[in-house]
Design a protein around this motif. Structure first.
Motif, PDB file in Angstrom:
ATOM      1  N   PHE B  84       0.824  -1.212   0.000  1.00  0.00           N
ATOM      2  CA  PHE B  84       0.000   0.000   0.000  1.00  0.00           C
ATOM      3  C   PHE B  84       0.857   1.261   0.000  1.00  0.00           C
ATOM      4  CE2 PHE B  84      -1.821  -3.429   2.511  1.00  0.00           C
ATOM      5  CZ  PHE B  84      -3.037  -3.636   1.890  1.00  0.00           C
ATOM      6  N   LYS B  88       0.269   0.888   5.774  1.00  0.00           N
ATOM      7  CA  LYS B  88      -0.679   0.147   6.631  1.00  0.00           C
ATOM      8  C   LYS B  88       0.039  -0.743   7.661  1.00  0.00           C
ATOM      9  CE  LYS B  88      -4.736   0.225   3.673  1.00  0.00           C
ATOM     10  NZ  LYS B  88      -5.066   1.594   4.091  1.00  0.00           N
ATOM     11  N   LEU B  89       1.035  -0.166   8.313  1.00  0.00           N
ATOM     12  CA  LEU B  89       1.709  -0.902   9.396  1.00  0.00           C
ATOM     13  C   LEU B  89       0.956  -0.617  10.699  1.00  0.00           C
ATOM     14  CD1 LEU B  89       5.494  -0.283   8.649  1.00  0.00           C
ATOM     15  CD2 LEU B  89       4.044  -2.178   7.900  1.00  0.00           C
ATOM     16  N   LEU B  90       0.934  -1.591  11.588  1.00  0.00           N
ATOM     17  CA  LEU B  90       0.247  -1.401  12.864  1.00  0.00           C
ATOM     18  C   LEU B  90       1.235  -0.757  13.834  1.00  0.00           C
ATOM     19  CD1 LEU B  90      -1.490  -4.873  12.864  1.00  0.00           C
ATOM     20  CD2 LEU B  90      -2.407  -2.697  12.072  1.00  0.00           C
ATOM     21  N   ASN B  92       1.468  -0.312  16.968  1.00  0.00           N
ATOM     22  CA  ASN B  92       1.810  -0.926  18.261  1.00  0.00           C
ATOM     23  C   ASN B  92       2.528  -2.264  18.097  1.00  0.00           C
ATOM     24  OD1 ASN B  92      -0.450  -2.059  17.148  1.00  0.00           O
ATOM     25  ND2 ASN B  92      -1.496  -2.396  19.089  1.00  0.00           N
ATOM     26  N   LYS B  93       2.943  -2.558  16.885  1.00  0.00           N
ATOM     27  CA  LYS B  93       3.676  -3.817  16.654  1.00  0.00           C
ATOM     28  C   LYS B  93       5.040  -3.517  16.032  1.00  0.00           C
ATOM     29  CE  LYS B  93      -0.499  -6.576  15.927  1.00  0.00           C
ATOM     30  NZ  LYS B  93      -0.596  -7.175  17.250  1.00  0.00           N
ATOM     31  N   TYR B 101       2.098 -10.885  11.595  1.00  0.00           N
ATOM     32  CA  TYR B 101       0.675 -10.787  11.986  1.00  0.00           C
ATOM     33  C   TYR B 101      -0.263 -11.628  11.114  1.00  0.00           C
ATOM     34  CZ  TYR B 101      -3.568  -8.474  13.661  1.00  0.00           C
ATOM     35  OH  TYR B 101      -4.796  -8.212  14.185  1.00  0.00           O
ATOM     36  N   ARG B 149       6.059  -7.813   4.464  1.00  0.00           N
ATOM     37  CA  ARG B 149       4.789  -8.427   4.871  1.00  0.00           C
ATOM     38  C   ARG B 149       4.062  -9.002   3.646  1.00  0.00           C
ATOM     39  NH1 ARG B 149       0.796  -4.309   7.455  1.00  0.00           N
ATOM     40  NH2 ARG B 149       0.843  -3.635   5.287  1.00  0.00           N
TER      41      ARG B 149
END
Lengths: 295, 228
Positions: B84, B88-90, B92-93, B101, B149
């Protein structure tokens, strides 16, 4: 990869995600739980009252036998045959006044010249309680009937009480259940909103939608379990209140063994509340995930 | 690998794609270029079935994606990687957790996850940033984590929509070179971009879109000549 092992791992992850969602929901959890607890407590109360009144009604029905006292000029056997032919009469028992007096004298010391004061008596039992009153009215019209002894007031009161609790309780339950569905839905909407990025990543990376929706459903089940557990506790208090009130109202007419019955059926009520809770929160979760979650 | 057959996509009054047809072979690296609103993103979304065509057919590995039942969509998506523009990385991770994930979510064994994530981090040259959170990474590094990812499940197709949209020219070049390396390993790579300079330098196949129509499709093409 072994499919069942993979599914177990996924289920474990779903539980983990559920806990994270619950943590994220914060105080919203307690709003849902407190309202759902109220709904389930009312539900449990109505159920318990209905069950109790049913039991009392059944036990009273077993005793629903009215006694007809006759004047001496009535031919006892003919009267009993006529009563026996009436619709809904289940059993007729004839007590001859001389036999009754003989039995009475065996237990009490009475002067020899004392005249038998007892009337001829017929005990009548009807098939179901709703025909009791009409049968009594019909018997009353037969000439020679001096008096009839029965207790329809208690049963009528019980039936009215039961109907009242069922109607008012059902209305309250429907109203509060609707409110709970909306609040659960809004809480789940907040969870979906806070997980928007995660959900998008998961679904675009090819994660099955049941895994994405699973934690939301688990969250609903968690609400149901906690709320049903909280709701069952005040029911013990309500049971005591119900028992005391019933004793004051109808006293000796109460059948024995009710407190033991309450203790026995509390788990049955808990399961019913749990199922109702799961249906209510499940509806909220499904509504919200259908509306706000694109999978 | 990919086939678009007379694909039209209409949103309300807007025709985003108009009778688009082309084929992309296995192992190709292709740029889809065009000005904003040309239909690049719609084309990408049709590939990973985020959207369905109004008419026409979209094939990925001979599967008609437009007629794919909903429950088969995750299987399709697991066969492709998606990158993307906004990463779109999280937040808190860590990098490792972000890449791992989706693997946890499909029930993969922990040892296998570790192996795959370290492999993907090696491809994007970020093994030393495995435990860093996105806030501690540069924009280019974040996109590299996003690419790791996307490739961690070993997809045969990598779909990237404006992967350098938020990056400076130098970092963009790194990302394009990284995508080329992934392509050289056998993965088909499709890049939607309007990064003219990069497309011109890469000398790969270029499909140009304007107003939802394919205006040119040239091997070793240039951005400028085709779109303007």
């Amino acid at each position: 990869m072994n499919l069942s092992v993979r599914k177990i791992r996924m289920a474990y992850r779903m539980l983990y995600e559920t806990l994270q969602d619950l943590w994220r929901s914060g105080w919203s959890n307690w709003v849902v739980i407190s309202i759902l607890t109220s709904v389930l407590a009312i539900c449990g109360f109505v159920l318990q009252i209905s069950f109790s009144l049913n039991i009392i009604g059944q036990k009273l029905t077993d005793q629903l036998e009215f006694s007809v006292y006759l004047s001496d000029n009535v031919e006892l056997k003919e009267f009993a045959l006529a009563i026996g032919k009436m619709p809904y009469v289940k059993r007729v028992e004839v007590i001859d006044k001389d036999v009754a007096w003989y039995e009475f004298k065996k237990n009490f010391t009475i002067a020899e010249d004392f005249q038998n004061p007892l009337p001829n008596t017929v005990h009548v039992r009807v098939a179901t309680p709703e025909y009791l009153k009409s049968t009594i009215l019909a018997v009353k019209k037969i000439p020679g009937v001096i008096d009839i002894n029965y207790a329809p007031g208690v049963l009528g009161f019980i039936n009215k009480l039961k109907a009242f609790f069922q109607i008012v309780g059902s209305l309250l339950i429907v109203l509060l259940a609707f409110v709970t569905v909306v609040i659960t839905g809004n809480t789940i909407q907040l969870v979906i909103h806070s997980r928007q990025n995660e959900i998008e990543v998961l679904r675009l990376m090819g994660v099955e939608d049941w895994y994405i929706k699973g934690p939301l459903i688990f969250q609903g089940i968690f609400y149901a379990v906690v709320s049903a557990t909280f709701a069952i506790a005040p029911l013990y208090v309500l049971q005591t209140f119900l028992w005391d009130t019933a004793q004051n109202l109808i006293g000796s007419a109460l059948p024995t063994g009710l407190p033991e019955y309450y203790a026995g059926n509390i788990f049955q009520i808990y399961y019913i509340l749990l199922i109702i809770g799961i249906i209510v929160t499940g509806s909220g979760c499904l509504w919200s995930s259908k509306k706000y979650l694109k999978v | 690998m990919i086939q678009f057959v007379n694909v039209t996509k209409i949103y309300g009054e807007l025709k985003a794609l108009d009778d688009v047809s082309f084929e992309i072979g296995s192992g190709e690296m292709v740029f889809v270029v065009g000005p904003s609103g040309a239909g690049k993103s719609t084309l990408m979304k049709l590939l990973y079935r985020e959207e369905k065509p109004t008419s026409g057919q979209v094939f990925v590995s001979s599967v008609d994606v437009s007629r794919l039942p909903n429950n088969q969509t995750p299987i399709l998506r697991r066969r492709m990687g998606i990158v993307f523009q906004d990463f779109k990385l999280l937040p808190n991770k860590t990098s490792f957790e972000n890449i791992a994930y989706p693997l946890f979510a499909i029930g993969m064994d922990q040892n296998e996850i570790k192996k795959r994530v370290h492999g993907a981090l090696k491809v994007v040259s970020l093994t030393n940033k495995a435990n860093d959170f996105p806030k501690n990474l540069s924009a280019g590094e974040r996109q590299r984590v996003g690419i790791a990812r996307a490739i961690v499940q070993g997809p045969s197709l990598l779909v990237t929509d404006e992967p350098t949209g938020n990056l400076d020219p130098t970092t963009s070049m790194e990302i394009f070179q990284l995508l080329e390396r992934i392509n050289q390993r056998g993965t088909t790579v499709l890049v939607a971009t309007h990064n003219q300079q990069m497309v011109d330098q890469m000398k790969k196949r270029v499909i140009a879109l304007t107003n939802g129509q394919v205006v040119s499709d040239v091997k070793s093409g240039m951005y400028t000549a085709r779109v303007n």
